[in-house]
Scaffold this active site. Structure first.
Site, PDB file in Angstrom:
ATOM      1  N   GLN A 193     -15.350  27.961   9.693  1.00 26.72           N
ATOM      2  CA  GLN A 193     -15.914  29.263   9.340  1.00 26.72           C
ATOM      3  C   GLN A 193     -15.661  30.272  10.469  1.00 26.72           C
ATOM      4  OE1 GLN A 193     -17.330  26.265   8.762  1.00 26.72           O
ATOM      5  NE2 GLN A 193     -18.855  26.333   7.126  1.00 26.72           N
ATOM      6  N   HIS A 250      -9.139  17.185   6.217  1.00 23.72           N
ATOM      7  CA  HIS A 250      -9.751  16.253   7.168  1.00 23.72           C
ATOM      8  C   HIS A 250      -8.758  15.243   7.710  1.00 23.72           C
ATOM      9  CE1 HIS A 250     -13.549  17.961   6.062  1.00 23.72           C
ATOM     10  NE2 HIS A 250     -13.422  17.587   4.801  1.00 23.72           N
ATOM     11  N   THR A 277      -2.852  -5.835   0.696  1.00 20.07           N
ATOM     12  CA  THR A 277      -2.298  -4.482   0.850  1.00 20.07           C
ATOM     13  C   THR A 277      -3.095  -3.729   1.911  1.00 20.07           C
ATOM     14  OG1 THR A 277      -3.665  -3.450  -0.875  1.00 20.07           O
ATOM     15  CG2 THR A 277      -1.581  -4.427  -1.585  1.00 20.07           C
ATOM     16  N   ASP A 278      -4.380  -4.061   2.013  1.00 24.81           N
ATOM     17  CA  ASP A 278      -5.215  -3.430   3.042  1.00 24.81           C
ATOM     18  C   ASP A 278      -4.658  -3.709   4.444  1.00 24.81           C
ATOM     19  OD1 ASP A 278      -7.810  -2.002   3.600  1.00 24.81           O
ATOM     20  OD2 ASP A 278      -8.091  -3.817   4.804  1.00 24.81           O
ATOM     21  N   ARG A 280     -11.522  17.499  17.708  1.00 27.96           N
ATOM     22  CA  ARG A 280     -11.005  17.035  16.428  1.00 27.96           C
ATOM     23  C   ARG A 280      -9.763  17.830  16.067  1.00 27.96           C
ATOM     24  NH1 ARG A 280     -14.736  19.818  11.570  1.00 27.96           N
ATOM     25  NH2 ARG A 280     -14.309  21.946  12.232  1.00 27.96           N
ATOM     26  N   ASN A 335     -10.610  22.423   4.309  1.00 28.49           N
ATOM     27  CA  ASN A 335     -10.649  21.719   5.589  1.00 28.49           C
ATOM     28  C   ASN A 335      -9.914  20.391   5.373  1.00 28.49           C
ATOM     29  OD1 ASN A 335     -11.244  20.703   8.072  1.00 28.49           O
ATOM     30  ND2 ASN A 335     -13.468  20.913   7.904  1.00 28.49           N
ATOM     31  N   LYS A 363       0.868  -1.185   0.000  1.00 30.45           N
ATOM     32  CA  LYS A 363       0.000   0.000   0.000  1.00 30.45           C
ATOM     33  C   LYS A 363       0.895   1.223   0.000  1.00 30.45           C
ATOM     34  CE  LYS A 363      -4.398  -0.170   0.782  1.00 30.45           C
ATOM     35  NZ  LYS A 363      -5.220  -0.960  -0.147  1.00 30.45           N
ATOM     36  N   PHE A 413     -17.029  20.269  16.084  1.00 28.97           N
ATOM     37  CA  PHE A 413     -18.002  20.531  15.016  1.00 28.97           C
ATOM     38  C   PHE A 413     -19.239  19.704  15.298  1.00 28.97           C
ATOM     39  CE2 PHE A 413     -19.850  20.085  10.690  1.00 28.97           C
ATOM     40  CZ  PHE A 413     -20.063  21.441  10.460  1.00 28.97           C
TER      41      PHE A 413
END
Ligand SMILES: O=c1[nH]c(=O)c2[nH]c(=O)[nH]c2[nH]1
Length: 307
Positions: free
Chosen positions: A231, A259, A57-58, A183, A257, A12, A166
């Protein structure tokens, strides 16, 4: 058989793992891009399709994230050594493991006194800027009478490893996002600010100082804002500049953003206590807005921050 299999490897590529280590309120980041390539007895999978020797690969991806929790990331080299040894020693058909790692460097956002080495104020314990990526930009327009100067920067990547939430958003039948109470907030700042200087050459702003100060106020607002949304953080960054720099009347931001998703390590019997994240590169939220001095006309074009 007219053909034979030559060199082969698999794994991977580009596992984007972010590890936050918490030393009380002081956080440390390791931000890696890890690529795994394995080789060994892999003739069968190519010739007949038998997967009997194939570690998915996962699984190699999961191992990268699980090892970030189990062994920590002391250095990219140490992390790579752990991974390579694991694949070769735990899987008989795998004879060789090549781990390539890119590490992205972060530095702490400077305190108000400008000393970034000093970890004294709360706001710098969890606020970081990526090293060496940003570009300063400017646009100067003159019609023979009046000047318009727009300055700014792009690709200034910043992160708060806490103090971001959020929740309380609209939920319709397609909403699956879980509310977040702690977060990571990360973005690549693209900002353009417009100077109110138009003609009097005697009263021209000090461009170097103004840039440094605008950048500093923007970063401090990013670091110091307890964020309920990107925001809200954007508005704080803009108003901090307008309120502290009288020569600037308008500022426009384009903020992706970036993530960071908490990795579920439960299947491996590990608890992820806001430590190991998958840094997704796309899609990303894109938050854009102009912040203006009250009473002035907006003049920065909507799409300018995307250039
Ligand atoms: O700060 C955010 N603002 C949003 O509008 C939004 N939407 C979303 O899915 N996550 C976030 N985060």
């Amino acid at each position: 058989m007219p053909t034979i299999l030559g060199q082969n490897q698999y794994g991977k590529a580009e596992n984007r793992v972010v590890k936050i280590t918490r030393d009380g309120d002081t956080h440390h980041i390791k931000d890696l891009n890890v690529s795994v390539a394995l080789s060994g007895d892999m003739d069968d999978v190519h010739y007949s399709g038998s997967n009997a020797n194939v570690l998915p690969t996962d699984t190699t991806k999961n191992t990268v994230f699980a090892f970030a929790k189990e062994h920590g990331i002391e250095s990219a080299e140490q992390f790579g050594i752990h991974l390579a040894r694991h694949f070769v020693s735990s899987q008989e058909p795998i004879h060789r493991a090549r781990i390539r790692i890119e590490e992205y460097s972060w530095e702490r956002i400077a305190t108000s006194d400008g000393n970034s080495k000093f970890i004294g104020a709360d706001e710098v314990r969890h606020s970081f800027a990526r090293k060496g990526m940003e570009t300063r930009v400017s646009q100067i327009t003159y019609d023979g009478e009046n000047w318009e100067v727009i300055s700014g920067l792009k690709d200034l990547t910043v992160m708060n490893s806490t103090n971001s939430e959020f929740w309380g958003y609209v939920k319709d039948k397609y909403t699956t996002l879980k509310e977040a109470y702690d977060r990571i907030l990360a973005t690549d700042v693209s900002a353009r600010w417009r100077y109110n200087w138009t003609s009097d050459e005697q009263r021209m702003p000090n461009w170097e100082k103004s840039y440094e100060q605008a950048r500093k106020h923007m970063l401090q607002a990013f670091a110091e804002t307890y964020s309920l949304s990107l925001q809200q953080t954007l508005y704080q960054m803009g108003s901090r500049i307008i309120n502290s720099r009288s020569e600037i009347d308008e500022i426009r931001f384009s903020l992706p953003n970036n993530h960071h998703f908490l990795v579920d390590l439960e299947p491996f019997g590990l608890k992820n206590d806001n430590e190991v994240y998958f840094a997704a590169d796309r899609p990303y939220g894109l938050i854009e807005a102009t912040v203006l001095r009250d009473g002035v006309e907006p003049k920065i074009p909507v799409d300018m921050t995307n250039l």
